[in-house]
Every structure is written in structure tokens, then in C-alpha cells.
Design a protein around this motif. Sequence first.
Motif, PDB file in Angstrom:
ATOM      1  N   ASP A   1     -23.370  -5.003-126.253  1.00 26.88           N
ATOM      2  CA  ASP A   1     -22.263  -4.418-125.507  1.00 26.88           C
ATOM      3  C   ASP A   1     -22.655  -3.994-124.103  1.00 26.88           C
ATOM      4  O   ASP A   1     -21.810  -3.963-123.209  1.00 26.88           O
ATOM      5  CB  ASP A   1     -21.660  -3.243-126.275  1.00 26.88           C
ATOM      6  CG  ASP A   1     -22.669  -2.140-126.544  1.00 26.88           C
ATOM      7  OD1 ASP A   1     -23.852  -2.446-126.741  1.00 26.88           O
ATOM      8  OD2 ASP A   1     -22.264  -0.962-126.573  1.00 26.88           O
ATOM      9  N   ILE A   2     -23.941  -3.661-123.863  1.00 26.08           N
ATOM     10  CA  ILE A   2     -24.348  -3.312-122.501  1.00 26.08           C
ATOM     11  C   ILE A   2     -24.330  -4.555-121.620  1.00 26.08           C
ATOM     12  O   ILE A   2     -23.761  -4.549-120.511  1.00 26.08           O
ATOM     13  CB  ILE A   2     -25.755  -2.679-122.480  1.00 26.08           C
ATOM     14  CG1 ILE A   2     -25.770  -1.401-123.319  1.00 26.08           C
ATOM     15  CG2 ILE A   2     -26.187  -2.394-121.047  1.00 26.08           C
ATOM     16  CD1 ILE A   2     -24.845  -0.313-122.821  1.00 26.08           C
TER      17      ILE A   2
ATOM     18  N   VAL B   1     -24.051  -2.484-113.725  1.00 22.28           N
ATOM     19  CA  VAL B   1     -24.248  -3.873-113.319  1.00 22.28           C
ATOM     20  C   VAL B   1     -23.643  -4.136-111.934  1.00 22.28           C
ATOM     21  O   VAL B   1     -22.625  -3.530-111.554  1.00 22.28           O
ATOM     22  CB  VAL B   1     -23.628  -4.825-114.369  1.00 22.28           C
ATOM     23  CG1 VAL B   1     -22.110  -4.696-114.399  1.00 22.28           C
ATOM     24  CG2 VAL B   1     -24.040  -6.264-114.131  1.00 22.28           C
TER      25      VAL B   1
ATOM     26  N   ALA C   1     -21.420  -9.358-112.707  1.00 20.66           N
ATOM     27  CA  ALA C   1     -20.439  -9.300-113.802  1.00 20.66           C
ATOM     28  C   ALA C   1     -19.389 -10.396-113.639  1.00 20.66           C
ATOM     29  O   ALA C   1     -19.017 -11.075-114.617  1.00 20.66           O
ATOM     30  CB  ALA C   1     -19.769  -7.930-113.826  1.00 20.66           C
TER      31      ALA C   1
ATOM     32  N   VAL D   1     -26.121  -1.049-117.441  1.00 23.00           N
ATOM     33  CA  VAL D   1     -24.949  -0.176-117.470  1.00 23.00           C
ATOM     34  C   VAL D   1     -24.241  -0.192-116.116  1.00 23.00           C
ATOM     35  O   VAL D   1     -23.018  -0.281-116.036  1.00 23.00           O
ATOM     36  CB  VAL D   1     -25.363   1.260-117.852  1.00 23.00           C
ATOM     37  CG1 VAL D   1     -24.169   2.202-117.763  1.00 23.00           C
ATOM     38  CG2 VAL D   1     -25.938   1.286-119.268  1.00 23.00           C
TER      39      VAL D   1
ATOM     40  N   THR E   1     -22.637  -7.143-121.907  1.00 24.43           N
ATOM     41  CA  THR E   1     -21.280  -7.696-121.764  1.00 24.43           C
ATOM     42  C   THR E   1     -20.265  -6.642-121.344  1.00 24.43           C
ATOM     43  O   THR E   1     -19.061  -6.880-121.411  1.00 24.43           O
ATOM     44  CB  THR E   1     -20.822  -8.329-123.092  1.00 24.43           C
ATOM     45  OG1 THR E   1     -20.795  -7.316-124.109  1.00 24.43           O
ATOM     46  CG2 THR E   1     -21.744  -9.461-123.507  1.00 24.43           C
ATOM     47  N   GLN E   2     -20.782  -5.453-120.918  1.00 26.17           N
ATOM     48  CA  GLN E   2     -19.883  -4.373-120.481  1.00 26.17           C
ATOM     49  C   GLN E   2     -18.839  -4.051-121.554  1.00 26.17           C
ATOM     50  O   GLN E   2     -17.635  -4.152-121.354  1.00 26.17           O
ATOM     51  CB  GLN E   2     -19.207  -4.734-119.160  1.00 26.17           C
ATOM     52  CG  GLN E   2     -20.166  -4.963-118.003  1.00 26.17           C
ATOM     53  CD  GLN E   2     -20.916  -3.700-117.599  1.00 26.17           C
ATOM     54  OE1 GLN E   2     -20.359  -2.776-117.039  1.00 26.17           O
ATOM     55  NE2 GLN E   2     -22.218  -3.660-117.906  1.00 26.17           N
TER      56      GLN E   2
ATOM     57  N   SER F   1     -16.414  -6.839-122.730  1.00 27.19           N
ATOM     58  CA  SER F   1     -15.278  -7.186-121.873  1.00 27.19           C
ATOM     59  C   SER F   1     -15.533  -8.422-121.015  1.00 27.19           C
ATOM     60  O   SER F   1     -14.583  -9.115-120.635  1.00 27.19           O
ATOM     61  CB  SER F   1     -14.919  -6.001-120.965  1.00 27.19           C
ATOM     62  OG  SER F   1     -15.963  -5.739-120.028  1.00 27.19           O
ATOM     63  N   LEU F   2     -16.798  -8.695-120.683  1.00 31.04           N
ATOM     64  CA  LEU F   2     -17.096  -9.875-119.865  1.00 31.04           C
ATOM     65  C   LEU F   2     -16.909 -11.164-120.664  1.00 31.04           C
ATOM     66  O   LEU F   2     -16.584 -12.209-120.107  1.00 31.04           O
ATOM     67  CB  LEU F   2     -18.528  -9.800-119.320  1.00 31.04           C
ATOM     68  CG  LEU F   2     -18.866  -8.612-118.423  1.00 31.04           C
ATOM     69  CD1 LEU F   2     -20.293  -8.729-117.903  1.00 31.04           C
ATOM     70  CD2 LEU F   2     -17.883  -8.496-117.270  1.00 31.04           C
TER      71      LEU F   2
ATOM     72  N   SER G   1     -23.139   3.332-111.306  1.00 31.98           N
ATOM     73  CA  SER G   1     -22.951   3.090-112.729  1.00 31.98           C
ATOM     74  C   SER G   1     -21.788   2.158-113.018  1.00 31.98           C
ATOM     75  O   SER G   1     -21.419   1.939-114.160  1.00 31.98           O
ATOM     76  CB  SER G   1     -22.731   4.427-113.457  1.00 31.98           C
ATOM     77  OG  SER G   1     -23.845   5.260-113.307  1.00 31.98           O
ATOM     78  N   GLY G   2     -21.194   1.611-111.964  1.00 34.47           N
ATOM     79  CA  GLY G   2     -20.129   0.653-112.159  1.00 34.47           C
ATOM     80  C   GLY G   2     -18.809   1.272-112.574  1.00 34.47           C
ATOM     81  O   GLY G   2     -17.907   0.593-113.053  1.00 34.47           O
TER      82      GLY G   2
END
Length: 551
Positions: A281-282, A258, A263, A256, A284-285, A288-289, A546-547
Amino acid sequence: MQRPMTRHGGQILVDQLVRFGVRRVFSVPGESFLAALDGLYDAGIDNIVCRQEGGVAMMADAYGKMTGQPGVAFVTRGPGATNASAGVHIAMQDSTPMILFVGQIRAEDRDREAFQEVDYKAMFGGLCKWVTEVNHTARLHEYIARAFHVATSGRPGPVVLALPEDMLSALADVGDTDGPIAKLAPDLTHVAADALHWLSGFKRPLVVVGGPHWSPQAAIDLASFAKVQNLPVALGFRRQDYLDNRHPNYAGDLNVGVNPKLAQRVRDADALLVIGSRLGDIETQGYSLIDPANPHCAILHVHADANEHGHVYQPDLAVTADAVSFIRALSKLPASRTDWIDWTKSARADYDTWKTPHETPGDVKLEQVITWLSDTLPDDAILTNGAGNYAAFLHRYFVYKQHGTQLAPTSGSMGYGFPAAISASIEYPDRTVVCLAGDGCFQMTCNELSTAAQHGATPIVVVVNNGRYGTIRMHQEKHYPGRVSGTILANPDFAALARAYGGHGETVTKTADFADAFNRAQSSGTLAVIELVVSEDALSTSLTLSGLAAP
């Protein structure tokens, strides 16, 4: 199949568990499965009696993660089943083998909305791999054999069997069944060679490893493969113990919070070799990645369940195989002629910078506490956690040295860490078990302190107390700054709570006091709670970890 004998359903069930090598079950007793409790009476199977069914299912999930064999749980009908559903959801998202036995009303009372009646096929239908109700005592052994197979085959996961109480108490003249538990593929050398040849055509490949089916030998094989091929390896969310984090090719984990440079490396990669992970989805954010509709890179996806191929991303190549067998085959291959040394060194340098402690405000600095634990604990110490901002510190600063040392829910379920720590301490009584928990996270399952005391579990719980639901408050401050609503906590004296259950408890208000407090907790020989009183101002640092804010 064993010769027939007349037994009640509870005895048939337990005899079948013995035949499958079950050593331990987790339960909260209920009148709906008294016959099963009777079967357990002299079966030689440990029955870990818990305080709430959520803890039951979470302990069973942790057992499945540690052993690779289904964690077995018993809960009663209605409220017992609904409480346990949290652990079933964890097992499904984490791909953990589990079998949940749920007591059920008498078959003759079905569809009358009888006391605690629930349609379990409807309730658990989307939460597990398979759910059914066993209505014939003579077929009970058949259903259990199938449950073990389904729980361990392909992508592992939870199975739910509902047991009507009249079916369990009825007699049947049947034998026991030797059902198959899924075995891993023996040899994938040629397939692995093709995969490496495919990978050699790219300049910036990244290996991503996660999912189920891992082992100490698989971690060794992955380390060998990465070293020989000079490839960077990123691990999936909460799979950080799949490779010694000190390995020069380790690039970090896709969690989460990252590392922004990791990334970016995913964005810059021209090929991904994804082994075991669903690439969710975690990792790949939030997709989005890598755009599912138009990936920027080539993908080779290795997964034990063929249904996962193309589920989200359409791979260029797909291999249906478990991660352990595939990495074993990769580790036997000679080095590729493609030079990835500079790309890999850069990935490692980014990780080394990321894990360098970033100072937070307050007298208790969690980054220093986690670093101390990482530097001090034995290599085989087991770390558990649930969900919360405190976990971002653990994931960033703790260096995992070997497989079997991380127990955490990829589903992000609060309250998981403590039941998992109890399960781990019972399974490995000679190893150090440390649970990291937030004040909100710990209070979801802290009633299991009684379970730990009763069964001699000795985990050390480090409670990070900031007086709030930190993750929700973090998002709240980001989206609705200054409008605090529903995120403040009134907390007990956590150290006194541990002592009330016969354990060791301390409160730490300065970083310098933590090491001595931990050593005293470890020397106590019992369950222990160390409460860390952290600054509310550390919240802004959690945004970074947490980015959600620039580092």
C-alpha cells in the motif's frame, strides 16, 4: 549430525547457534533463560545487552538486514516478550530474517496463569512466520535448525521459539544438527529472457525493485540491466540503496511522500516489472495508483514466495524466484530492440527536479542539512531512521550511493533508527553511522544510549526537534485544523542527555553551524547527539514533502 553428548538445554541451544555461524546476539537478561546465558558464557558469541526488549528486537532486525542471516535475540517471558513484539512486527513487514528466543514458565505450571505466563502461539501467531514452544530438551537442536530454515527461506521473516525454563535446564544426550539455510537459485537465464521479451511489447514500462534478498552485487547487476535496456527503475519504500541514486535510469523511490510526477508515471505505465517487492500500500499510495480489482497496466511479478503472487494483484506473469538471482539473469541479456530512451530520460529528469532543495522556514533548514550530509558523507556511510515527518526530508534529499547504507522500517515504526544505528556501528566500527530521528521518535529508544556506551558503539544521532509528534500533528491540522490535541511534546536537553552517558552532545540553532558541529561529533570518537531546533512553521512544508499537499 554431530555425535551425542550430555548437555543442558542452554548449552545445546548455544552450540547449535555456533554451528550456524552466529557471531552476535542481542538480549535483556531474564531468569527464565539462565541456562542459555550460561551456554553463552564461553561460546565466543558476543552478547549485546540492551536496556529494553524493543531495542533488542530492533537491533536484531538491523543485523538481519545488514547480513542476510537471522538476527538472534533473547528476551524473558511476559513483559519481555510483549516489549519485543514491536521489533518482531518490523521484521515481518520488512521480510527480515530473525529468531527471537523467549523464556517461558516451567511446563508443569502451564494453564495456571503463573507468573508472567503467556500463550506465545496466540500472541505471536499473526506477527511472525512461525512460532512454537520447545517442550523436549532432546529436540531443541531440531527446532533451532528448522527456525533458521524458516527464517531465511521463501519470503524471509521472524521466527519465535518459546523456551520453558525447566526444558532449558534439563540434560539431554544429543548431538548438533546441520540444518539448511536457504540458498539462492543458481540460474534463471531462460526465464529472464522470456520476461524481457514480454516487456519489449510495451511502450511505457517501469521496473519496480524492493523486498528482501539484496546484495552489493545485485545492485551492480540492476545498474547494468537498467543501462543496457534503457529502462527506468523505481525503488520500493525504504529500499533506496538497492541502486546508486546517481544512475541515469534511477527514477526515485515509491515512499510515503512520493514525488507526484513519479506517482503519475506509475499511473501512465503500461507495464510493471516488479522484482522482489510485494507492491504494497505504500508503493501504491494506498492501492490508489494501481487498482487491485482492475489494474490499468500489465504486471510481471517476481517474488521468492509463491504465496505473494495474486495476494493483492493478479499478475499477468508470475515468477517464483528471489530478486538477486533474477536480476543476475537479467543483467546477462543483450539489449532489447524496443526504444525506451525518451521515457527513461523523462523519468530521471523528474527525479532530478524533485531532489532539488525546496526551502523551508526557520533558522535550521533541514533540506540543507540533509543535502550537506548527502554531499559530504563517505559513500559507505550508513543512514538509519524510524518514523516521522523528518524522514520525508531524508528520503527526498539524500542520495544513496551503494547497497548496505539504509536501515529503516517499512512498517513505519517509531524508535527504530537509534537501535539500528547501534547495531550498525557494532557491525561496522570503521564506517560512519548516522541516525536521523525526530524528538518523539528518539525518545522511544534513547535509553539505548547506555547500550551504545557499554559496547563502544559510536553512531551520530541527529535529532530533529520541533516539540511535537510531527506526523500526527500534520494529519491533525489537515483534518481538524486549529484543534491541537495530544501532539505537543516536552523534551529534555538532548545534547546534555548524550553527555550524561559519556558521549558528545551539541545543539544547533542555525543551519550554518551544523557542519562544524557534525565534524566535532565525528572527531569525538564516541556516541554523539546533535539536536536541531527547527521551526514549528516547517510543518506546512512537511505536508508537501509527505504528498498531502500540492508542491
